[in-house]
Design a protein around this motif. Structure first.
Motif, PDB file in Angstrom:
ATOM      1  N   SER A  46     -40.174   5.946  66.589  1.00  0.00           N
ATOM      2  CA  SER A  46     -40.662   6.090  65.212  1.00  0.00           C
ATOM      3  C   SER A  46     -40.079   5.047  64.261  1.00  0.00           C
ATOM      4  O   SER A  46     -40.490   4.968  63.108  1.00  0.00           O
ATOM      5  CB  SER A  46     -40.360   7.497  64.698  1.00  0.00           C
ATOM      6  OG  SER A  46     -38.974   7.769  64.747  1.00  0.00           O
ATOM      7  N   GLN A  49     -40.571   1.957  64.662  1.00  0.00           N
ATOM      8  CA  GLN A  49     -41.352   0.749  64.900  1.00  0.00           C
ATOM      9  C   GLN A  49     -41.788   0.044  63.618  1.00  0.00           C
ATOM     10  O   GLN A  49     -41.593  -1.168  63.482  1.00  0.00           O
ATOM     11  CB  GLN A  49     -42.585   1.063  65.749  1.00  0.00           C
ATOM     12  CG  GLN A  49     -43.441  -0.177  66.038  1.00  0.00           C
ATOM     13  CD  GLN A  49     -44.517   0.094  67.070  1.00  0.00           C
ATOM     14  OE1 GLN A  49     -44.521   1.124  67.722  1.00  0.00           O
ATOM     15  NE2 GLN A  49     -45.414  -0.845  67.250  1.00  0.00           N
ATOM     16  N   ALA A  50     -42.353   0.762  62.665  1.00  0.00           N
ATOM     17  CA  ALA A  50     -42.865   0.122  61.450  1.00  0.00           C
ATOM     18  C   ALA A  50     -41.738  -0.542  60.668  1.00  0.00           C
ATOM     19  O   ALA A  50     -41.853  -1.703  60.240  1.00  0.00           O
ATOM     20  CB  ALA A  50     -43.602   1.140  60.580  1.00  0.00           C
ATOM     21  N   ARG A  72     -40.279  -3.564  62.671  1.00  0.00           N
ATOM     22  CA  ARG A  72     -41.183  -4.718  62.645  1.00  0.00           C
ATOM     23  C   ARG A  72     -41.154  -5.413  61.284  1.00  0.00           C
ATOM     24  O   ARG A  72     -41.179  -6.643  61.201  1.00  0.00           O
ATOM     25  CB  ARG A  72     -42.614  -4.282  62.977  1.00  0.00           C
ATOM     26  CG  ARG A  72     -42.857  -4.031  64.453  1.00  0.00           C
ATOM     27  CD  ARG A  72     -44.331  -3.765  64.700  1.00  0.00           C
ATOM     28  NE  ARG A  72     -44.624  -3.557  66.101  1.00  0.00           N
ATOM     29  CZ  ARG A  72     -44.781  -4.525  66.994  1.00  0.00           C
ATOM     30  NH1 ARG A  72     -44.647  -5.788  66.628  1.00  0.00           N
ATOM     31  NH2 ARG A  72     -45.055  -4.240  68.252  1.00  0.00           N
ATOM     32  N   GLU A  73     -41.098  -4.625  60.223  1.00  0.00           N
ATOM     33  CA  GLU A  73     -41.105  -5.210  58.872  1.00  0.00           C
ATOM     34  C   GLU A  73     -39.858  -6.049  58.642  1.00  0.00           C
ATOM     35  O   GLU A  73     -39.932  -7.181  58.154  1.00  0.00           O
ATOM     36  CB  GLU A  73     -41.189  -4.079  57.831  1.00  0.00           C
ATOM     37  CG  GLU A  73     -41.441  -4.556  56.404  1.00  0.00           C
ATOM     38  CD  GLU A  73     -40.158  -4.992  55.698  1.00  0.00           C
ATOM     39  OE1 GLU A  73     -40.223  -5.930  54.867  1.00  0.00           O
ATOM     40  OE2 GLU A  73     -39.093  -4.403  55.990  1.00  0.00           O
TER      41      GLU A  73
END
Length: 203
Positions: free
Chosen positions: A22, A24-25, A28-29
């Motif tokens: 969870s 990941q977002a 990645r940012e």
């Protein structure tokens, strides 16, 4: 599985916790925003050997699955770093070896927006203390490119010993790069590395 894993380590605004799918977002940012900042220091996939497989950079989900598998096997402790409640980087204790060696090595990266605030020395001190006290390791290493001034300052602030050069040690940014080896054993920090770091900051 390492008996003390999974674990959350905290000192003030700095938190080390196991990496999750969870994340990941947020991961990645931060990674995307720091692409140029990190490019000279991040490991890359070398060209395939004539008889070897063609390796590719893993996706986020593949990376997390691999890290979890290695943690379950007792070879790795994969953390994300949070600062003031926000994901700002990653720290992994890898290459955990038992038997007559009892050692591991620490790799890390951090968001350029929080560099210089003591986040990374605190995170490394938390991880090393955990490895020495709870996991039972005897020696910790950090391998750093000679040109990586910010990363070298982290280990220098914490009092790691410089032990020498490993020529063409890792494939980074398209070529095999030399690395300096910094190390510490549990006997060198009887008071704990985090306590040493706190004392150094108030001098």
């Amino acid at each position: 599985m390492i008996p003390s894993w999974p674990v959350v380590l905290v000192d003030g605004d700095v938190v080390l916790r196991p990496i999750k799918m969870s994340d990941q977002a947020a991961w990645r940012e931060v990674n995307r925003r720091n692409r140029e900042w990190l490019r000279p220091w991040e490991a890359t996939v070398p060209p395939p050997a004539p008889s070897g497989p063609v390796a590719q950079r893993p996706t986020y989900r593949q990376m997390v699955r691999h890290l979890r598998s290695e943690a379950k096997a007792g070879r790795m402790l994969p953390f994300v770093i949070e600062y003031q409640g926000r994901l700002v980087g990653q720290l992994t204790v890898a290459g955990i070896t038992w038997g007559s060696m009892c050692s591991g090595h620490v790799g890390y990266w951090v968001d350029s927006e929080v560099a210089g605030r003591g986040v990374m020395p605190t995170a490394v001190a938390l991880a090393v203390d955990h490895c020495f006290r709870a996991v039972g390791l005897h020696r910790m290493e950090v391998c750093i490119r000679p040109e990586n001034g910010p990363s070298r300052r982290v280990v220098e602030k914490l009092g790691f010993r410089e032990e020498g050069m490993r020529p063409r040690y890792l494939h980074i940014d398209g070529a095999w790069r030399d690395h300096l080896v910094f190390a510490m054993t549990v006997e060198e920090v009887p008071e704990g590395l985090l306590r040493r770091w706190r004392q150094a900051r108030i001098k």
